[in-house]
Design an enzyme around this catalytic site. Sequence first.
Site, PDB file in Angstrom:
ATOM      1  N   ASN A 195      34.786  20.136  49.867  1.00 31.38           N
ATOM      2  CA  ASN A 195      33.351  20.383  49.669  1.00 31.38           C
ATOM      3  C   ASN A 195      32.487  19.488  50.557  1.00 31.38           C
ATOM      4  O   ASN A 195      31.486  18.922  50.113  1.00 31.38           O
ATOM      5  CB  ASN A 195      33.000  20.183  48.181  1.00 31.38           C
ATOM      6  CG  ASN A 195      31.638  20.718  47.827  1.00 31.38           C
ATOM      7  OD1 ASN A 195      31.160  21.674  48.439  1.00 31.38           O
ATOM      8  ND2 ASN A 195      30.977  20.092  46.872  1.00 31.38           N
ATOM      9  N   ASN A 196      32.905  19.332  51.803  1.00 30.13           N
ATOM     10  CA  ASN A 196      32.184  18.452  52.725  1.00 30.13           C
ATOM     11  C   ASN A 196      32.480  18.888  54.162  1.00 30.13           C
ATOM     12  O   ASN A 196      33.459  19.584  54.413  1.00 30.13           O
ATOM     13  CB  ASN A 196      32.671  17.004  52.520  1.00 30.13           C
ATOM     14  CG  ASN A 196      31.706  15.982  53.065  1.00 30.13           C
ATOM     15  OD1 ASN A 196      30.645  16.315  53.593  1.00 30.13           O
ATOM     16  ND2 ASN A 196      32.069  14.704  52.945  1.00 30.13           N
TER      17      ASN A 196
ATOM     18  N   HIS B 249      33.598  22.877  58.305  1.00 28.81           N
ATOM     19  CA  HIS B 249      33.235  22.615  56.908  1.00 28.81           C
ATOM     20  C   HIS B 249      34.448  22.992  56.073  1.00 28.81           C
ATOM     21  O   HIS B 249      34.954  24.102  56.156  1.00 28.81           O
ATOM     22  CB  HIS B 249      32.021  23.445  56.486  1.00 28.81           C
ATOM     23  CG  HIS B 249      31.666  23.208  55.055  1.00 28.81           C
ATOM     24  ND1 HIS B 249      30.799  22.207  54.660  1.00 28.81           N
ATOM     25  CD2 HIS B 249      32.106  23.796  53.915  1.00 28.81           C
ATOM     26  CE1 HIS B 249      30.710  22.206  53.344  1.00 28.81           C
ATOM     27  NE2 HIS B 249      31.495  23.165  52.865  1.00 28.81           N
ATOM     28  N   CYS B 250      34.928  22.052  55.254  1.00 30.35           N
ATOM     29  CA  CYS B 250      36.136  22.296  54.462  1.00 30.35           C
ATOM     30  C   CYS B 250      35.740  22.555  53.012  1.00 30.35           C
ATOM     31  O   CYS B 250      35.157  21.673  52.369  1.00 30.35           O
ATOM     32  CB  CYS B 250      37.077  21.097  54.564  1.00 30.35           C
ATOM     33  SG  CYS B 250      38.551  21.305  53.566  1.00 30.35           S
ATOM     34  N   VAL B 251      36.057  23.753  52.507  1.00 29.30           N
ATOM     35  CA  VAL B 251      35.704  24.064  51.113  1.00 29.30           C
ATOM     36  C   VAL B 251      36.563  23.271  50.130  1.00 29.30           C
ATOM     37  O   VAL B 251      36.128  22.981  49.014  1.00 29.30           O
ATOM     38  CB  VAL B 251      35.835  25.580  50.803  1.00 29.30           C
ATOM     39  CG1 VAL B 251      34.769  26.379  51.505  1.00 29.30           C
ATOM     40  CG2 VAL B 251      37.220  26.107  51.138  1.00 29.30           C
TER      41      VAL B 251
END
Length: 342
Positions: free
Chosen positions: A183-184, A178-180
Site C-alpha cells: 500500500n505504498n 506502486h505496490c498494492v
Amino acid sequence: MDFLFLFLCYLALMLIGVVVICFCSKSHSLKGLVWGGAKLFSYIIPECLQRAIQRLLHYFLHTRNYTFIILHLILQGMVYAEYTWEIFGFCQELEFSLYYLLLPYLLLFVNLCFFALSCITNPGTITKTNELLLLQVYEFDEVMFLKNTRCPTCDLRKPARSKHCRVCNWCVHRFDHHCVWVNNCIGAWNARYFLIYLLTLTASAASVASVSATFLVQLVFLSDLHLETYIDDLGHTQVVDITFLIQYLFLTFPRIVFMLGFVLILSFLLGGYLCFVLYLATTNQTTNEWYRGDWAQCQHYLHTAGPLSPERQVYQNIYSRGICGNLGEIFLPTAHYEKKKN
Ligand SMILES: [Zn+2]
Ligand SMILES: [Zn+2]
C-alpha cells in the site's frame, strides 16, 4: 493419474500465464488482449454488474487501501499456522534439526520487519522543500526524462527518474512502481526495504516448502511406502509409483500437501520476480523505466527530424554505474545525494 495430471496442467498453465503477462506487458499486445477481453465480457455481463466490477477494481487497485496488506497477513498467518500446528510437531518427532525447523520463523520475523518498513517509509515524495535538491541528483536523458517539465497536479518541477503516482497523488523521486501489497509507492528511499522484503518473503516460502517436502519424503522412506504394491482398477498388482505416492499423501495429509503446493508455486513466482527486481537493481533501472523504455524511444523519434540511424534506435540507460555502484545507490540513497552535492 487424473489428479496429478490436472495438478501439473494447472501449475504449467499458471506459470505460462505469468511468463506471457511479463512479456506482453513490455509490448502493446497486453493492452489489446485486455481490451479484447473487456469487449467480449461487455456482451455477456449486464451493464450494472460491469459498473460494479469497475468500481471494485478501481477501489482495490487505484486507491490507497489496506485490503492487500490484510490479505497478505492472512495468507502468511495461514501458512505459518499450518506449519506450526502439524509440520513442526511431526518433524520434531522425526528428530529434524531444530535450526532447520526454526529457520522459517527467523525469516518470517525479518520479513515482517521489512514489510512494515516498506509500508511506512516515505518512498521519496517530492515537496517544495526538497525539489531543488532532487532536481540535481540525476541527469535528464532528454528521451524519457525531459528538462523543465512540471507535474500538473503537484505543480512542482519534475526531477529526472521521478513520476507522479496516481494512486497516492504525489510525485516520487526515482519512482519504481506502486505496490498494492505494501500500500505504498516504491521509490528511492524505500527500494532497499522492498528488496529485502521480497528476498526474505521468497526465502521464507522456500524454507517452509523445503521442510514440508523433506518431511513427506522422509515419511515415505521411513514407512517403506515406496516398496509397497497396490491393486489397480483392472485387478492387477502394481508397484507404487510417484503418482500413487502423491495421491496417497494428499489423502492422508491433505492440508500439508495443499500448503506445500501453494508455497511451491509461490516460491517459483516470487523467485522469478526477485530475479527481475535484482536485474533492474544491478542495471540501475526502475520498473517504470524498463516498462516505458520502448515507448519513450518512439516518442523521441517522432519528435526528431531526419532519418533514423541504427545507433539511435537503441535506448541508452545513462544511470548505470557498475553493479556495486548501482546496488550502493539503492542501499545508501542519501549518500548518493551527498556525493552529488559536493
Ligand atoms: Zn505530481
Ligand atoms: Zn503510490
